[in-house]
Design a protein around this motif. Structure first.
Motif, PDB file in Angstrom:
ATOM      1  N   GLU A 160     -24.179  59.404  72.706  1.00  0.00           N
ATOM      2  CA  GLU A 160     -24.344  60.217  71.504  1.00  0.00           C
ATOM      3  C   GLU A 160     -24.472  61.703  71.846  1.00  0.00           C
ATOM      4  N   GLN A 161     -25.134  62.024  72.946  1.00  0.00           N
ATOM      5  CA  GLN A 161     -25.201  63.420  73.362  1.00  0.00           C
ATOM      6  C   GLN A 161     -23.812  63.930  73.744  1.00  0.00           C
ATOM      7  N   GLY A 162     -23.028  63.075  74.402  1.00  0.00           N
ATOM      8  CA  GLY A 162     -21.655  63.457  74.735  1.00  0.00           C
ATOM      9  C   GLY A 162     -20.803  63.678  73.503  1.00  0.00           C
ATOM     10  N   LEU A 163     -20.949  62.807  72.499  1.00  0.00           N
ATOM     11  CA  LEU A 163     -20.202  62.973  71.251  1.00  0.00           C
ATOM     12  C   LEU A 163     -20.618  64.250  70.533  1.00  0.00           C
ATOM     13  N   LEU A 164     -21.928  64.528  70.520  1.00  0.00           N
ATOM     14  CA  LEU A 164     -22.412  65.758  69.896  1.00  0.00           C
ATOM     15  C   LEU A 164     -21.829  66.992  70.576  1.00  0.00           C
ATOM     16  N   SER A 165     -21.826  66.991  71.894  1.00  0.00           N
ATOM     17  CA  SER A 165     -21.337  68.146  72.648  1.00  0.00           C
ATOM     18  C   SER A 165     -19.837  68.342  72.469  1.00  0.00           C
ATOM     19  N   ALA A 166     -19.108  67.229  72.398  1.00  0.00           N
ATOM     20  CA  ALA A 166     -17.649  67.315  72.345  1.00  0.00           C
ATOM     21  C   ALA A 166     -17.107  67.527  70.932  1.00  0.00           C
ATOM     22  N   PHE A 167     -17.759  66.928  69.934  1.00  0.00           N
ATOM     23  CA  PHE A 167     -17.179  66.910  68.583  1.00  0.00           C
ATOM     24  C   PHE A 167     -18.061  67.511  67.501  1.00  0.00           C
ATOM     25  N   GLY A 168     -19.323  67.785  67.790  1.00  0.00           N
ATOM     26  CA  GLY A 168     -20.230  68.260  66.748  1.00  0.00           C
ATOM     27  C   GLY A 168     -20.852  67.097  65.997  1.00  0.00           C
ATOM     28  N   GLN A 169     -21.883  67.399  65.217  1.00  0.00           N
ATOM     29  CA  GLN A 169     -22.661  66.330  64.606  1.00  0.00           C
ATOM     30  C   GLN A 169     -21.878  65.512  63.579  1.00  0.00           C
ATOM     31  N   GLN A 170     -20.980  66.143  62.827  1.00  0.00           N
ATOM     32  CA  GLN A 170     -20.279  65.413  61.773  1.00  0.00           C
ATOM     33  C   GLN A 170     -19.316  64.375  62.350  1.00  0.00           C
ATOM     34  N   ASP A 171     -18.438  64.794  63.237  1.00  0.00           N
ATOM     35  CA  ASP A 171     -17.484  63.861  63.825  1.00  0.00           C
ATOM     36  C   ASP A 171     -18.181  62.830  64.713  1.00  0.00           C
ATOM     37  N   ALA A 172     -19.274  63.238  65.353  1.00  0.00           N
ATOM     38  CA  ALA A 172     -20.021  62.291  66.183  1.00  0.00           C
ATOM     39  C   ALA A 172     -20.553  61.137  65.341  1.00  0.00           C
ATOM     40  N   LEU A 173     -21.071  61.439  64.160  1.00  0.00           N
ATOM     41  CA  LEU A 173     -21.590  60.392  63.276  1.00  0.00           C
ATOM     42  C   LEU A 173     -20.465  59.496  62.760  1.00  0.00           C
ATOM     43  N   LEU A 174     -19.295  60.076  62.486  1.00  0.00           N
ATOM     44  CA  LEU A 174     -18.163  59.265  62.030  1.00  0.00           C
ATOM     45  C   LEU A 174     -17.698  58.313  63.133  1.00  0.00           C
ATOM     46  N   LEU A 175     -17.682  58.785  64.369  1.00  0.00           N
ATOM     47  CA  LEU A 175     -17.315  57.913  65.485  1.00  0.00           C
ATOM     48  C   LEU A 175     -18.352  56.810  65.690  1.00  0.00           C
ATOM     49  N   LEU A 176     -19.608  57.133  65.469  1.00  0.00           N
ATOM     50  CA  LEU A 176     -20.650  56.105  65.557  1.00  0.00           C
ATOM     51  C   LEU A 176     -20.503  55.078  64.436  1.00  0.00           C
ATOM     52  N   ALA A 177     -20.015  55.512  63.285  1.00  0.00           N
ATOM     53  CA  ALA A 177     -19.771  54.571  62.186  1.00  0.00           C
ATOM     54  C   ALA A 177     -18.711  53.541  62.581  1.00  0.00           C
ATOM     55  N   ILE A 178     -17.682  54.003  63.271  1.00  0.00           N
ATOM     56  CA  ILE A 178     -16.648  53.072  63.751  1.00  0.00           C
ATOM     57  C   ILE A 178     -17.243  52.100  64.753  1.00  0.00           C
TER      58      ILE A 178
END
Length: 410
Positions: A160-178
């Motif tokens: 999740e920290q990697g997703l936040l750093s790479a994509f920002g909070q919005q896209d990170a949450l959408l990827l977590l939804a998948i």
């Protein structure tokens, strides 16, 4: 007396693997929410209290609805419950991603994910375990499932920290939804094909089971202790990252995000060993004494963390110790409930005692943010956590673990 299911079609190996995967996903994603605290509040111009309230309500909804979800799972089987939970989890994460309004964000992250957690975490999985694992291996199996949730935290925090750093909070949450949508096929692997809820004349009803538990002194004491567990772990999970950010001058060379991510990951890593160990020890020693030792150990660890000058190393040692004690209460508490009352209504009764845990979680998450915004410091909440740990140490000592004696018509 506790006939709940005939042949379920599930082996112990299957229950452990896919039950562990379900808990890994549900608990792992949830444990990383603390990393989103500052990015989301900063992006939307909110105070920390707003994010804290959402997570607090998530825990409150989770706890309040868990006994109902548990009763439905005991009555109709866990499959449909888990299926709905996977859908709600994905929708909740997507809603958090696209929300710019406080109410929308709270409904998505608080209500939807709170409901999803009732259907995809320990109480439901432990109900399946109770029906499919022999009593002499039950607490060990619960420890395995709890360790899977711990592995999820260890795995998902850096993800999740990697997703936040790479994509920002919005896209990170959408990827977590998948990612959360993987709970849906997992539910199919835990379907008890021949599940039948037996209720013959003279069997205990749900109403009788509730009355029996609520009037049982040991159940009451477990419930009080579990409140403390919720307060401590959710306060740390939600507020440790911003707390370390406030102390960032103590480790400028490393940086607060790195220290926070490493600390939360260490909690997850050592939690694997702690929960597995508690499952093994709970088969050999009185579970009430183990619970008391865990709560006292937490208070000692927090006290030392506050007294020792802050540094990355002191933070990592604290995280490792707290991780070992983190969710090790879960197999022990649920094991005592199963030992006293049997497994027929285990999911519901586990959910009932868990409600107290979530009341504590609400208080830990909300008052952490509330008192920080009012005082500019987390110190008073740390002190409350210490005092509560000593209280839980004391209330678990008198718990009686022997099976309850019922009359034929109970």
């Amino acid at each position: 007396m506790h006939r709940t299911a005939a042949k379920s079609g599930l082996s112990m190996k299957q229950v452990l693997i896919f039950g562990g995967l379900m808990v890994t996903l549900s608990m792992g994603i949830r444990h990383g929410f603390g990393l989103f605290n500052l990015p989301i509040t900063s992006a939307n111009g909110w105070g920390r209290e707003t994010f804290a309230l959402t997570i607090a309500l998530q825990n409150l909804f989770w706890g309040a609805v868990q006994p109902i979800t548990g009763a439905l799972a005991d009555r109709y089987g866990a499959f449909k419950i888990m299926l709905a939970g996977g859908v709600l989890y994905a929708l909740g994460l997507a809603g958090m991603a696209i929300s710019t309004d406080v109410l929308d964000f709270t409904l998505a992250g608080g209500l939807l994910i709170g409901l999803a957690l009732t259907a995809t975490t320990y109480s439901v999985i432990y109900g399946i375990l109770g029906r499919n694992v022999a009593p002499d291996k039950r607490v060990w199996a619960m420890g395995i499932a709890a360790a899977a949730g711990s592995f999820g935290q260890f795995l998902m925090i850096p993800v999740e920290q990697g997703l936040l750093s790479a994509f920002g909070q919005q896209d990170a949450l959408l990827l977590l939804a998948i990612l959360a949508s993987l709970m849906i096929p997992t539910a199919f692997m835990l379907r008890e094909k021949d599940f039948v809820h037996h209720h013959n004349l003279g069997d205990q009803t749900i109403k009788q089971a509730l009355k029996e538990a609520m009037n049982n002194p040991s159940f009451q004491l477990l419930t009080l202790g579990y409140f403390v567990c919720g307060f401590q772990v959710v306060f740390i999970a939600v507020h440790l990252a911003p707390y370390l950010k406030d102390l960032s001058s103590s480790y400028p060379a490393v940086g607060a995000p790195v220290v926070a991510t490493t600390a939360l990951a260490l909690i997850g890593l050592f939690n694997i060993f702690g929960t597995y160990s508690s499952g093994i020890l709970g088969q050999r020693f009185p579970k009430r004494y183990l619970l008391s030792a865990i709560y006292l150990g937490r208070s000692i660890a927090i006290t030392a963390f506050l007294l020792i000058p802050p540094s990355p190393m002191s933070t990592y040692i604290f995280a490792a110790i707290m991780g070992f004690l983190w969710l090790s209460t879960i197999p022990l508490t649920n094991g005592i409930v199963a030992q006293i009352f049997g497994v027929k209504y285990l999911t519901m009764l586990s959910g009932l005692v868990f409600f107290s845990h979530q009341l504590g979680s609400f208080c830990g998450a909300f008052f952490g943010g509330y008192l920080f915004d009012r005082t500019g410091s987390y110190l008073i909440v740390w002190e409350i956590a210490i005092v509560l740990g000593v209280f839980a140490f004391l209330v678990n000592l008198p718990v009686k673990e022997r099976a309850i004696t019922r009359t034929v018509n109970a």
